[in-house]
Design a protein around this motif. Structure first.
Motif, PDB file in Angstrom:
ATOM      1  N   PRO A  34      39.797  32.900  40.605  1.00  0.00           N
ATOM      2  CA  PRO A  34      38.896  32.630  39.487  1.00  0.00           C
ATOM      3  C   PRO A  34      38.863  33.788  38.495  1.00  0.00           C
ATOM      4  O   PRO A  34      39.190  34.934  38.827  1.00  0.00           O
ATOM      5  N   ARG A  35      38.448  33.476  37.288  1.00  0.00           N
ATOM      6  CA  ARG A  35      38.217  34.489  36.269  1.00  0.00           C
ATOM      7  C   ARG A  35      36.731  34.831  36.292  1.00  0.00           C
ATOM      8  O   ARG A  35      35.872  33.949  36.191  1.00  0.00           O
ATOM      9  N   VAL A  36      36.424  36.126  36.450  1.00  0.00           N
ATOM     10  CA  VAL A  36      35.027  36.567  36.562  1.00  0.00           C
ATOM     11  C   VAL A  36      34.773  37.680  35.558  1.00  0.00           C
ATOM     12  O   VAL A  36      35.520  38.661  35.500  1.00  0.00           O
ATOM     13  N   ALA A  37      33.702  37.517  34.789  1.00  0.00           N
ATOM     14  CA  ALA A  37      33.253  38.569  33.887  1.00  0.00           C
ATOM     15  C   ALA A  37      32.202  39.423  34.594  1.00  0.00           C
ATOM     16  O   ALA A  37      31.303  38.897  35.251  1.00  0.00           O
ATOM     17  N   ARG A  58      40.374  37.529  39.081  1.00  0.00           N
ATOM     18  CA  ARG A  58      40.819  38.082  37.800  1.00  0.00           C
ATOM     19  C   ARG A  58      39.579  38.557  37.044  1.00  0.00           C
ATOM     20  O   ARG A  58      38.835  37.757  36.494  1.00  0.00           O
ATOM     21  N   VAL A  59      39.376  39.853  37.051  1.00  0.00           N
ATOM     22  CA  VAL A  59      38.122  40.460  36.595  1.00  0.00           C
ATOM     23  C   VAL A  59      38.277  41.056  35.204  1.00  0.00           C
ATOM     24  O   VAL A  59      39.269  41.740  34.915  1.00  0.00           O
ATOM     25  N   GLU A 254      36.633  57.908  36.453  1.00  0.00           N
ATOM     26  CA  GLU A 254      38.005  57.733  35.993  1.00  0.00           C
ATOM     27  C   GLU A 254      38.931  57.327  37.142  1.00  0.00           C
ATOM     28  O   GLU A 254      39.724  56.380  36.991  1.00  0.00           O
ATOM     29  N   PRO A 255      38.844  57.958  38.323  1.00  0.00           N
ATOM     30  CA  PRO A 255      39.665  57.471  39.444  1.00  0.00           C
ATOM     31  C   PRO A 255      39.332  56.031  39.841  1.00  0.00           C
ATOM     32  O   PRO A 255      40.242  55.242  40.131  1.00  0.00           O
ATOM     33  N   LEU A 256      38.031  55.671  39.856  1.00  0.00           N
ATOM     34  CA  LEU A 256      37.667  54.317  40.262  1.00  0.00           C
ATOM     35  C   LEU A 256      38.103  53.304  39.204  1.00  0.00           C
ATOM     36  O   LEU A 256      38.571  52.209  39.534  1.00  0.00           O
ATOM     37  N   GLY A 257      37.967  53.654  37.921  1.00  0.00           N
ATOM     38  CA  GLY A 257      38.448  52.763  36.872  1.00  0.00           C
ATOM     39  C   GLY A 257      39.947  52.526  36.970  1.00  0.00           C
ATOM     40  O   GLY A 257      40.432  51.393  36.820  1.00  0.00           O
ATOM     41  N   ASP A 258      40.708  53.594  37.247  1.00  0.00           N
ATOM     42  CA  ASP A 258      42.153  53.439  37.424  1.00  0.00           C
ATOM     43  C   ASP A 258      42.465  52.534  38.610  1.00  0.00           C
ATOM     44  O   ASP A 258      43.383  51.703  38.555  1.00  0.00           O
ATOM     45  N   TYR A 259      41.709  52.698  39.698  1.00  0.00           N
ATOM     46  CA  TYR A 259      41.917  51.880  40.899  1.00  0.00           C
ATOM     47  C   TYR A 259      41.694  50.400  40.598  1.00  0.00           C
ATOM     48  O   TYR A 259      42.510  49.546  40.963  1.00  0.00           O
ATOM     49  N   VAL A 260      40.609  50.092  39.903  1.00  0.00           N
ATOM     50  CA  VAL A 260      40.308  48.688  39.594  1.00  0.00           C
ATOM     51  C   VAL A 260      41.350  48.113  38.646  1.00  0.00           C
ATOM     52  O   VAL A 260      41.754  46.947  38.780  1.00  0.00           O
ATOM     53  N   GLN A 261      41.816  48.907  37.704  1.00  0.00           N
ATOM     54  CA  GLN A 261      42.858  48.419  36.797  1.00  0.00           C
ATOM     55  C   GLN A 261      44.168  48.165  37.533  1.00  0.00           C
ATOM     56  O   GLN A 261      44.878  47.196  37.232  1.00  0.00           O
ATOM     57  N   GLY A 264      44.417  44.860  38.799  1.00  0.00           N
ATOM     58  CA  GLY A 264      44.567  43.804  37.813  1.00  0.00           C
ATOM     59  C   GLY A 264      43.383  43.586  36.908  1.00  0.00           C
ATOM     60  O   GLY A 264      43.420  42.700  36.043  1.00  0.00           O
ATOM     61  N   ALA A 265      42.311  44.354  37.061  1.00  0.00           N
ATOM     62  CA  ALA A 265      41.119  44.160  36.223  1.00  0.00           C
ATOM     63  C   ALA A 265      41.381  44.641  34.800  1.00  0.00           C
ATOM     64  O   ALA A 265      42.136  45.589  34.563  1.00  0.00           O
TER      65      ALA A 265
END
Length: 517
Positions: A34-37, A58-59, A254-261, A264-265
């Motif tokens: 699913p696509r989730v905002a 898909r976030v 910044e590390p957590l944002g990179d991880y989520v990206q 595929g976020a």
């Protein structure tokens, strides 16, 4: 072992409880993801986005500011000497009983090596008394007894004057029962009933209650009792805590944002959410300043003011009573964070963090260069110090410059060596966006679930039936908000940890029941 299970670790407390989610498949297949905002890039939003992305959803993460972290965000600023440094909204303590927050951070730092323990958390009253937690035993009830026995605040006569019967509810705090009994009473009223000595009231309780950015005369007594349970009698993790060894962005977000990206976020900073609208197919349309985007579901992990605004701008979402409850979410009074770059050091034995009471509005003092590497590098280059001052629940109508100057004057009283220091640069952050828990507000606070099955809420203002508070409430509700959606789709949610949901000792629980007779 999956990321969710690997990171759901507790600490040393063998009585910490596990909340196991319903069974489900490990993750979505690529063709049915699913696509989730997720609205909000603070702790709650990052927890929700992380879990959803790990499970294959898909976030898209929307954050109104230019950086992640919410109230723990940071940003670069250039000082008058040309140095580029990181400013933030102030000190935060990462207690060892913040199991779910620490589980989130372990995604990018498995050993939590980017957190540094502080050896003490002293509390000082202007009358001269100072309490310390450095040698207090961790295991309840020895923790509370050890604190009382070693504290100059508690004399034996003071202890004898306490109304033991009125204090019995502290021995067996349960959620949500504690709200049923004590939400209609202020923290101050409860302490007066117990007859805690005045100095103890200031040091052992007022400092904690003001960590909710509230005056204890307005704070719900239920929240105060919950804090007592989490830190004193409910957990064997102790009262000491850790702090990041670098500024929040570099150490955490910044590390957590990179991880989520990498999962595929899509992270869209500088993009505030303006509205969320149910569609005829059961999904939601998310409205920003520049677009309307379709999603299968949404998590709203916003501060109280932003949540109120989004719901007010989404007239077709929810029931009238639910919308009214959201509209009544309270925001705490303004607070000030003043950071000073001084031309000379403070004494080397000054603690990294000091809680204060009775200093004309100064609630705590941090010496950043005693624990944060960026500040230490600046202090070493310049032979100075980086000091941060906090004032919570600033009175309405206060002149900002007057409050700022008053904090600096109070710093001179707390650390006299700073009187001769020249302030090379300063930053003053005024904010008024924190959750507030006034007397009688619990029943109206919205929960993770909303009237729309595909929209959930998260954040430290959101009601939870687990004994969590502050940053840990944000992380826990973030995981719960994502987990609620995952469970509906037949995908396994996050295993959570919590301090015991009742008093630890059967004997103490039995003793607490005397109060009800």
């Amino acid at each position: 072992m999956s990321a969710g299970r690997r990171t759901a670790r507790r600490g040393r407390d063998r009585k910490a409880e596990t909340i196991v989610p319903p069974p489900g498949r490990e993750r979505f297949d690529p063709w049915d993801a699913p696509r989730v905002a997720v609205a909000g890039g603070g702790i709650a939003g990052l927890a929700a986005a992380t879990l959803l992305a790990e499970r294959g959803a898909r976030v898209t993460l929307y954050e109104r500011e230019e950086a992640l972290g919410g109230r723990l965000a940071g940003w670069r600023t250039r000082l008058s000497d040309g140095s580029q440094v990181t400013m933030s909204r102030g000190f935060h303590a990462f207690f060892r009983q913040y199991y779910n927050l620490r589980g989130l951070l372990r995604r990018t730092d498995p050993g939590l090596d980017r957190l540094r323990p502080l050896p003490d958390y002293p509390l000082r009253h202007s009358g001269g008394l100072t309490d310390s937690f450095a040698r207090v035993p961790r295991t309840p009830p020895l923790s509370a007894l050890g604190f009382a026995a070693s504290s100059p605040t508690f004399g034996w006569r003071d202890l004898a004057s306490i109304d033991a019967r009125a204090a019995l509810p502290l021995l067996d705090v349960r959620v949500p029962a504690v709200y049923d009994r004590f939400d209609d009473m202020s923290a101050t009223t409860f302490l007066e009933r117990v007859r805690f000595p005045e100095a103890a009231h200031h040091l052992a309780f007022e400092v904690f209650s003001r960590s909710f950015f509230a005056d204890p005369s307005e704070l719900s007594a239920a929240e105060l009792l919950l804090m007592f349970h989490i830190y004193f009698l409910g957990s064997a993790e102790g009262l000491l805590f850790d702090v990041p060894n670098e500024p929040f962005p570099q150490a955490l977000w910044e590390p957590l944002g990179d991880y989520v990206q990498r999962l595929g976020a899509d992270i869209r900073t500088g993009t505030p959410l303006r509205g969320v609208h149910p569609d005829d197919a059961g999904g939601v349309t998310v409205r920003t300043d520049n677009a309307l985007d379709q999603y299968d579901a949404a998590v709203l992990a916003l501060d109280p003011g932003a949540l109120r605004d989004v719901i007010a701008a989404s007239p077709d979402l929810g029931t009238a009573s639910w919308r009214d409850d959201v509209a009544h979410l309270a925001t705490a009074p303004p607070f000030l964070v003043s950071r000073l770059w001084l031309d000379r050091p403070v004494r080397a034995d000054r603690p990294g963090f000091l809680g204060t009471s009775g200093y004309d509005g100064l609630d705590n003092v941090s010496v950043l260069n005693h624990y944060e590497e960026e500040a230490a590098r600046w202090a070493s280059r310049n032979g100075g110090a980086v000091v941060e001052l906090h004032a919570y629940a600033v009175a309405a109508g206060s002149a900002p410059e007057t409050v700022q100057n008053r904090l600096i004057e109070s710093l001179h009283r707390v650390y006299p060596e700073t009187r001769e220091a020249r302030i090379l640069d300063s930053r003053h952050e005024w904010r008024a966006d924190c959750a507030f828990f006034p007397v009688g507000s619990h029943a109206r606070r919205p929960t993770v679930r909303t009237p729309h099955p595909r929209i959930t809420l998260a954040g430290d203002a959101i009601r939870s039936d687990l004994p969590v508070a502050l940053m840990e409430r944000a992380a826990t509700t973030g995981f719960l908000a994502a987990g609620t959606l995952l469970t509906e789709w037949g995908v396994r949610a996050q295993t959570l940890w919590t301090v015991p949901r009742a008093g630890r000792s059967a004997a103490l629980r039995a003793l607490s029941r005397i109060e009800n007779r």
